[in-house]
Write a protein that holds these residues in place. Structure first.
Motif, PDB file in Angstrom:
ATOM      1  N   GLY A  36       0.775  -1.228   0.000  1.00 43.50           N
ATOM      2  CA  GLY A  36       0.000   0.000   0.000  1.00 43.50           C
ATOM      3  C   GLY A  36       0.811   1.283   0.000  1.00 43.50           C
ATOM      4  O   GLY A  36       0.239   2.365  -0.101  1.00 43.50           O
ATOM      5  N   ARG A  37       2.114   1.199   0.121  1.00 46.87           N
ATOM      6  CA  ARG A  37       2.940   2.411   0.107  1.00 46.87           C
ATOM      7  C   ARG A  37       3.157   2.884  -1.326  1.00 46.87           C
ATOM      8  O   ARG A  37       3.297   2.083  -2.240  1.00 46.87           O
ATOM      9  N   ALA A  38       3.237   4.191  -1.494  1.00 47.61           N
ATOM     10  CA  ALA A  38       3.555   4.759  -2.808  1.00 47.61           C
ATOM     11  C   ALA A  38       5.050   4.569  -3.053  1.00 47.61           C
ATOM     12  O   ALA A  38       5.857   4.720  -2.132  1.00 47.61           O
ATOM     13  N   PRO A  39       5.447   4.218  -4.283  1.00 43.45           N
ATOM     14  CA  PRO A  39       6.874   4.064  -4.565  1.00 43.45           C
ATOM     15  C   PRO A  39       7.602   5.395  -4.436  1.00 43.45           C
ATOM     16  O   PRO A  39       7.035   6.456  -4.721  1.00 43.45           O
ATOM     17  N   ASP A  40       8.851   5.352  -4.001  1.00 37.63           N
ATOM     18  CA  ASP A  40       9.628   6.589  -3.873  1.00 37.63           C
ATOM     19  C   ASP A  40      10.506   6.845  -5.089  1.00 37.63           C
ATOM     20  O   ASP A  40      11.322   7.748  -5.094  1.00 37.63           O
ATOM     21  N   ALA A  41      10.315   6.041  -6.118  1.00 42.37           N
ATOM     22  CA  ALA A  41      11.024   6.216  -7.388  1.00 42.37           C
ATOM     23  C   ALA A  41      10.061   5.821  -8.509  1.00 42.37           C
ATOM     24  O   ALA A  41       9.167   5.010  -8.298  1.00 42.37           O
ATOM     25  N   PRO A  42      10.217   6.389  -9.699  1.00 39.88           N
ATOM     26  CA  PRO A  42       9.325   6.019 -10.801  1.00 39.88           C
ATOM     27  C   PRO A  42       9.495   4.554 -11.178  1.00 39.88           C
ATOM     28  O   PRO A  42      10.593   4.021 -11.123  1.00 39.88           O
ATOM     29  N   THR A  43       8.402   3.903 -11.527  1.00 41.24           N
ATOM     30  CA  THR A  43       8.462   2.493 -11.926  1.00 41.24           C
ATOM     31  C   THR A  43       8.249   2.304 -13.416  1.00 41.24           C
ATOM     32  O   THR A  43       8.340   1.192 -13.915  1.00 41.24           O
ATOM     33  N   ASN A  44       7.957   3.378 -14.138  1.00 42.00           N
ATOM     34  CA  ASN A  44       7.699   3.254 -15.570  1.00 42.00           C
ATOM     35  C   ASN A  44       8.596   4.155 -16.411  1.00 42.00           C
ATOM     36  O   ASN A  44       8.325   4.396 -17.573  1.00 42.00           O
ATOM     37  N   GLN A  45       9.661   4.698 -15.787  1.00 40.94           N
ATOM     38  CA  GLN A  45      10.617   5.540 -16.510  1.00 40.94           C
ATOM     39  C   GLN A  45      11.881   5.635 -15.675  1.00 40.94           C
ATOM     40  O   GLN A  45      11.870   5.279 -14.505  1.00 40.94           O
ATOM     41  N   PRO A  46      12.966   6.121 -16.254  1.00 40.33           N
ATOM     42  CA  PRO A  46      14.183   6.289 -15.458  1.00 40.33           C
ATOM     43  C   PRO A  46      13.990   7.331 -14.364  1.00 40.33           C
ATOM     44  O   PRO A  46      13.099   8.170 -14.448  1.00 40.33           O
ATOM     45  N   CYS A  47      14.818   7.272 -13.356  1.00 42.64           N
ATOM     46  CA  CYS A  47      14.826   8.310 -12.323  1.00 42.64           C
ATOM     47  C   CYS A  47      15.183   9.644 -12.987  1.00 42.64           C
ATOM     48  O   CYS A  47      15.818   9.668 -14.040  1.00 42.64           O
ATOM     49  N   ALA A  48      14.776  10.731 -12.364  1.00 44.35           N
ATOM     50  CA  ALA A  48      14.965  12.061 -12.961  1.00 44.35           C
ATOM     51  C   ALA A  48      16.410  12.316 -13.381  1.00 44.35           C
ATOM     52  O   ALA A  48      16.667  12.853 -14.463  1.00 44.35           O
ATOM     53  N   GLN A  49      17.376  11.921 -12.564  1.00 41.96           N
ATOM     54  CA  GLN A  49      18.778  12.176 -12.905  1.00 41.96           C
ATOM     55  C   GLN A  49      19.262  11.284 -14.046  1.00 41.96           C
ATOM     56  O   GLN A  49      20.320  11.524 -14.607  1.00 41.96           O
ATOM     57  N   GLU A  50      18.491  10.269 -14.413  1.00 39.92           N
ATOM     58  CA  GLU A  50      18.858   9.376 -15.508  1.00 39.92           C
ATOM     59  C   GLU A  50      18.168   9.734 -16.823  1.00 39.92           C
ATOM     60  O   GLU A  50      18.448   9.138 -17.849  1.00 39.92           O
ATOM     61  N   MET A  51      17.252  10.688 -16.791  1.00 42.85           N
ATOM     62  CA  MET A  51      16.516  11.063 -17.999  1.00 42.85           C
ATOM     63  C   MET A  51      17.455  11.750 -18.981  1.00 42.85           C
ATOM     64  O   MET A  51      18.281  12.575 -18.585  1.00 42.85           O
ATOM     65  N   PRO A  52      17.345  11.426 -20.270  1.00 38.37           N
ATOM     66  CA  PRO A  52      18.186  12.093 -21.262  1.00 38.37           C
ATOM     67  C   PRO A  52      17.780  13.559 -21.414  1.00 38.37           C
ATOM     68  O   PRO A  52      16.645  13.930 -21.139  1.00 38.37           O
ATOM     69  N   ALA A  53      18.722  14.353 -21.852  1.00 35.25           N
ATOM     70  CA  ALA A  53      18.432  15.759 -22.125  1.00 35.25           C
ATOM     71  C   ALA A  53      17.432  15.841 -23.260  1.00 35.25           C
ATOM     72  O   ALA A  53      17.303  14.939 -24.074  1.00 35.25           O
ATOM     73  N   ALA A  54      16.696  16.927 -23.319  1.00 39.42           N
ATOM     74  CA  ALA A  54      15.708  17.102 -24.379  1.00 39.42           C
ATOM     75  C   ALA A  54      16.406  17.032 -25.742  1.00 39.42           C
ATOM     76  O   ALA A  54      17.484  17.594 -25.917  1.00 39.42           O
ATOM     77  N   PRO A  55      15.808  16.318 -26.684  1.00 38.95           N
ATOM     78  CA  PRO A  55      16.432  16.212 -28.005  1.00 38.95           C
ATOM     79  C   PRO A  55      16.452  17.565 -28.710  1.00 38.95           C
ATOM     80  O   PRO A  55      15.598  18.408 -28.488  1.00 38.95           O
ATOM     81  N   ALA A  56      17.452  17.737 -29.536  1.00 37.94           N
ATOM     82  CA  ALA A  56      17.572  18.967 -30.322  1.00 37.94           C
ATOM     83  C   ALA A  56      16.446  19.022 -31.347  1.00 37.94           C
ATOM     84  O   ALA A  56      15.987  17.991 -31.850  1.00 37.94           O
ATOM     85  N   THR A  57      15.985  20.212 -31.634  1.00 41.82           N
ATOM     86  CA  THR A  57      14.948  20.388 -32.645  1.00 41.82           C
ATOM     87  C   THR A  57      15.585  20.252 -34.026  1.00 41.82           C
ATOM     88  O   THR A  57      16.612  20.857 -34.304  1.00 41.82           O
ATOM     89  N   ILE A  58      14.967  19.454 -34.856  1.00 43.93           N
ATOM     90  CA  ILE A  58      15.451  19.252 -36.229  1.00 43.93           C
ATOM     91  C   ILE A  58      14.560  20.078 -37.155  1.00 43.93           C
ATOM     92  O   ILE A  58      13.346  19.963 -37.128  1.00 43.93           O
ATOM     93  N   ARG A  59      15.188  20.914 -37.941  1.00 45.56           N
ATOM     94  CA  ARG A  59      14.443  21.751 -38.889  1.00 45.56           C
ATOM     95  C   ARG A  59      14.872  21.388 -40.303  1.00 45.56           C
ATOM     96  O   ARG A  59      16.062  21.343 -40.614  1.00 45.56           O
ATOM     97  N   PHE A  60      13.889  21.119 -41.142  1.00 50.96           N
ATOM     98  CA  PHE A  60      14.162  20.780 -42.519  1.00 50.96           C
ATOM     99  C   PHE A  60      13.943  22.000 -43.401  1.00 50.96           C
ATOM    100  O   PHE A  60      12.974  22.733 -43.207  1.00 50.96           O
ATOM    101  N   LYS A  61      14.803  22.180 -44.345  1.00 47.05           N
ATOM    102  CA  LYS A  61      14.637  23.266 -45.316  1.00 47.05           C
ATOM    103  C   LYS A  61      13.749  22.737 -46.421  1.00 47.05           C
ATOM    104  O   LYS A  61      13.898  21.612 -46.857  1.00 47.05           O
ATOM    105  N   GLY A  62      12.896  23.565 -46.874  1.00 41.47           N
ATOM    106  CA  GLY A  62      12.031  23.025 -47.897  1.00 41.47           C
ATOM    107  C   GLY A  62      11.389  23.988 -48.701  1.00 41.47           C
ATOM    108  O   GLY A  62      10.783  24.663 -49.155  1.00 41.47           O
TER     109      GLY A  62
END
Length: 68
Positions: A42-68
């Motif tokens: 019945g206790r709430a988890p103290d770490a995410p169970t469906n994703q990496p811990c916050a310090q393990e999350m990758p940095a936001a991906p760079a925006t890719i812009r296409f010329k067209g």
């Protein structure tokens, strides 16, 4: 991992000789509960169970812009 599991997906968790390939924390918990290997508490988890811990999350991906 391929030698042990026969597949390339990750993460893999081995529980009492049973390989659980490509599982989330929620799926591992469900497996352990279904097999009566653990009891619900019945206790709430103290770490995410469906994703990496916050310090393990990758940095936001760079925006890719296409010329067209």
């Amino acid at each position: 991992m391929i030698e042990k599991t026969g597949q390339m997906l990750s993460p893999c968790v081995e529980v009492n000789g049973q390989m659980l390939p490509d599982v989330s924390g929620d799926e591992v918990e469900a497996y352990l509960l279904a097999g009566a290997l653990v009891s619900p508490n019945g206790r709430a988890p103290d770490a995410p169970t469906n994703q990496p811990c916050a310090q393990e999350m990758p940095a936001a991906p760079a925006t890719i812009r296409f010329k067209g």
